[in-house]
Scaffold this motif. Structure first.
Motif, PDB file in Angstrom:
ATOM      1  N   UNK A   1     -21.656 -37.194  92.263  1.00  0.00           N
ATOM      2  CA  UNK A   1     -20.967 -37.791  93.403  1.00  0.00           C
ATOM      3  C   UNK A   1     -21.933 -38.671  94.198  1.00  0.00           C
ATOM      4  N   UNK A   2     -21.538 -39.915  94.416  1.00  0.00           N
ATOM      5  CA  UNK A   2     -22.382 -40.808  95.200  1.00  0.00           C
ATOM      6  C   UNK A   2     -22.530 -40.331  96.640  1.00  0.00           C
ATOM      7  N   UNK A   3     -21.552 -39.555  97.103  1.00  0.00           N
ATOM      8  CA  UNK A   3     -21.602 -39.051  98.469  1.00  0.00           C
ATOM      9  C   UNK A   3     -22.770 -38.091  98.674  1.00  0.00           C
ATOM     10  N   UNK A   4     -23.282 -37.534  97.583  1.00  0.00           N
ATOM     11  CA  UNK A   4     -24.415 -36.616  97.671  1.00  0.00           C
ATOM     12  C   UNK A   4     -25.743 -37.330  97.441  1.00  0.00           C
ATOM     13  N   UNK A   5     -25.688 -38.657  97.339  1.00  0.00           N
ATOM     14  CA  UNK A   5     -26.891 -39.465  97.126  1.00  0.00           C
ATOM     15  C   UNK A   5     -27.136 -40.357  98.338  1.00  0.00           C
ATOM     16  N   UNK A   6     -28.375 -40.688  98.569  1.00  0.00           N
ATOM     17  CA  UNK A   6     -28.704 -41.572  99.685  1.00  0.00           C
ATOM     18  C   UNK A   6     -28.671 -43.024  99.260  1.00  0.00           C
ATOM     19  N   UNK A   7     -27.533 -43.462  98.714  1.00  0.00           N
ATOM     20  CA  UNK A   7     -27.390 -44.823  98.218  1.00  0.00           C
ATOM     21  C   UNK A   7     -26.113 -45.444  98.779  1.00  0.00           C
ATOM     22  N   UNK A   8     -25.960 -46.744  98.560  1.00  0.00           N
ATOM     23  CA  UNK A   8     -24.752 -47.427  98.990  1.00  0.00           C
ATOM     24  C   UNK A   8     -23.551 -46.924  98.193  1.00  0.00           C
ATOM     25  N   UNK A   9     -22.413 -46.704  98.852  1.00  0.00           N
ATOM     26  CA  UNK A   9     -21.222 -46.227  98.126  1.00  0.00           C
ATOM     27  C   UNK A   9     -20.556 -47.306  97.288  1.00  0.00           C
ATOM     28  N   UNK A  10     -20.955 -48.575  97.491  1.00  0.00           N
ATOM     29  CA  UNK A  10     -20.324 -49.665  96.766  1.00  0.00           C
ATOM     30  C   UNK A  10     -20.923 -49.801  95.375  1.00  0.00           C
ATOM     31  N   UNK A  11     -20.110 -50.216  94.399  1.00  0.00           N
ATOM     32  CA  UNK A  11     -20.649 -50.423  93.049  1.00  0.00           C
ATOM     33  C   UNK A  11     -21.527 -51.653  93.006  1.00  0.00           C
ATOM     34  N   UNK A  12     -22.488 -51.635  92.089  1.00  0.00           N
ATOM     35  CA  UNK A  12     -23.318 -52.820  91.891  1.00  0.00           C
ATOM     36  C   UNK A  12     -22.480 -53.917  91.260  1.00  0.00           C
TER      37      UNK A  12
END
Length: 230
Positions: A87-98
């Motif tokens: 889950x991207x929500x558990x990562x410190x990254x942008x939620x938008x796709x590259x």
């Protein structure tokens, strides 16, 4: 005063996210997943040890497969048998796709898009490992995936070869029943033949081999922290 985001653009972004997150094992597409497959010989004796990779947002698999070589869209030891979507929500990254185009590569970011994306993190780790030597005991496929997860600060980081192996073994999903059979059947056959022809001698050597592998990575991860590279 800041302008409000374009609702139509936002809907398009959300639609792209949902489309790119579709898993398709037949096409070997596992968006934002950790993927696993058994290794020849080693997994026949210790079935929880295997080859691991991580996937881009479009589902393409990346795996550290040899010295200065990160394999793209060609999983080194066969098709995926287990996967775990992150889950991207558990990562410190942008939620938008590259922004990615299969023909032209990565497209420059749009104005207003801030922060490291999932594919940005994978690209940075890939560039790093393309200049690293491969070593089964010191710098392997698990090192590559752990490096990616730490770069994304997945679950606050702190990933290494041991807790990563435990994560995919305990929480990974099987692609199919056939994938499960493909993983454990060689172990069952090898173990049965070993017992039949070797008896207690086989058990002794098997236990030593298993303890050696597990002990090496435990000691290299938690006692001699510079031994295994991440």
């Amino acid at each position: 005063m800041e302008e409000n985001a374009d609702p139509e653009h936002q809907m398009m972004m959300e639609g792209n996210v949902s489309q790119t997150m579709q898993i398709d094992p037949r096409k070997a597409r596992f968006p934002c997943c950790i993927v696993w497959t058994p290794l020849p010989i080693i997994s026949w004796l210790v079935p929880f040890i295997g080859h691991i990779g991580i996937c881009r947002e479009d589902g393409v698999i990346l795996d550290f497969a040899g010295p200065n070589f990160v394999c793209v869209d060609n999983f080194a030891f066969g098709s995926v048998t287990r996967y775990l979507q992150i889950s991207k929500e558990k990562c410190g990254i942008s939620p938008y796709p590259s922004l990615y185009n299969s023909e032209d590569g990565y497209i420059p970011d749009e104005p207003g898009r801030e922060g490291l994306t999932w594919d940005d993190a994978l690209r940075k780790s890939t560039q790093e490992f393309q200049h690293r030597s491969y070593n089964l005991f010191a710098c392997n496929c698990h090192s590559f995936v752990a490096n990616n997860l730490n770069r994304m600060t997945f679950n606050s980081g702190g990933w290494n070869v041991v807790n990563l192996a435990a994560l995919i073994f305990l929480k990974g999903r099987w692609v199919s029943t056939g994938a499960m059979v493909r993983t454990f059947l060689p172990f069952v056959i090898a173990f049965a033949l070993g017992l039949a022809f070797g008896g207690s001698t086989f058990l002794t050597y098997w236990a030593f081999f298993t303890c050696f592998l597990v002990g090496w990575f435990l000691l290299g991860t938690y006692c001699f922290k510079n031994l295994i590279q991440l």
